[in-house]
Design a protein around this motif. Structure first.
Motif, PDB file in Angstrom:
ATOM      1  N   LYS A   1     -28.115  -7.902  14.818  1.00 42.69           N
ATOM      2  CA  LYS A   1     -28.014  -8.780  15.896  1.00 42.69           C
ATOM      3  C   LYS A   1     -27.834  -7.655  16.603  1.00 42.69           C
ATOM      4  N   ASP A   2     -27.856  -6.501  16.458  1.00 43.41           N
ATOM      5  CA  ASP A   2     -27.493  -5.539  17.903  1.00 43.41           C
ATOM      6  C   ASP A   2     -29.768  -5.249  18.018  1.00 43.41           C
TER       7      ASP A   2
ATOM      8  N   ARG B   1     -31.290  -7.835  19.932  1.00 41.77           N
ATOM      9  CA  ARG B   1     -31.382  -7.623  20.744  1.00 41.77           C
ATOM     10  C   ARG B   1     -32.250  -6.976  21.864  1.00 41.77           C
ATOM     11  N   HIS B   2     -31.641  -5.370  21.702  1.00 45.27           N
ATOM     12  CA  HIS B   2     -33.255  -4.626  21.355  1.00 45.27           C
ATOM     13  C   HIS B   2     -34.013  -5.262  21.905  1.00 45.27           C
TER      14      HIS B   2
ATOM     15  N   ASP C   1     -35.577  -8.385  21.617  1.00 48.26           N
ATOM     16  CA  ASP C   1     -35.226  -9.067  23.153  1.00 48.26           C
ATOM     17  C   ASP C   1     -35.521  -8.570  24.211  1.00 48.26           C
TER      18      ASP C   1
END
Ligand SMILES: [Fe+2]
Length: 91
Positions: free
Chosen positions: A45-46, A49-50, A52
């Protein structure tokens, strides 16, 4: 306005982020140990996010390098997850 050179670097980085998202997500699906599975999903998920964040800047969707996803998945299956992740982080 972002220069073409910076845009190219961002797109390259964006592809790495989405590829790493799937590299962590794929083995998590079949992992039996709940704690390790949650760690992998958290890292996955991290990475998303990067991805996105870069997507907001570039305005483009980028597909992952699935060849790389499969390569690290198979390496992890054969030599173990720790080896596969360390290899990826070195790369
Ligand atoms: Fe990342």
């Amino acid at each position: 306005m972002i220069s073409p050179e910076i845009t190219a670097k961002l797109l390259y980085s964006q592809r790495n982020e989405i590829t790493e998202h799937f590299i962590y997500k794929k083995p998590a699906r079949s992992m039996k140990d709940r704690h390790n599975r949650e760690i992998l999903l958290h890292i996955s998920k991290d990475e998303l996010r990067h991805y996105d964040f870069r997507k907001q800047v570039t305005g483009k969707d980028i597909k992952p390098n699935m060849l790389k996803v499969w390569f690290y998945y198979l390496v992890s299956r054969i030599f173990g997850l720790t080896f596969g992740i360390k290899l990826m982080e070195r790369g």
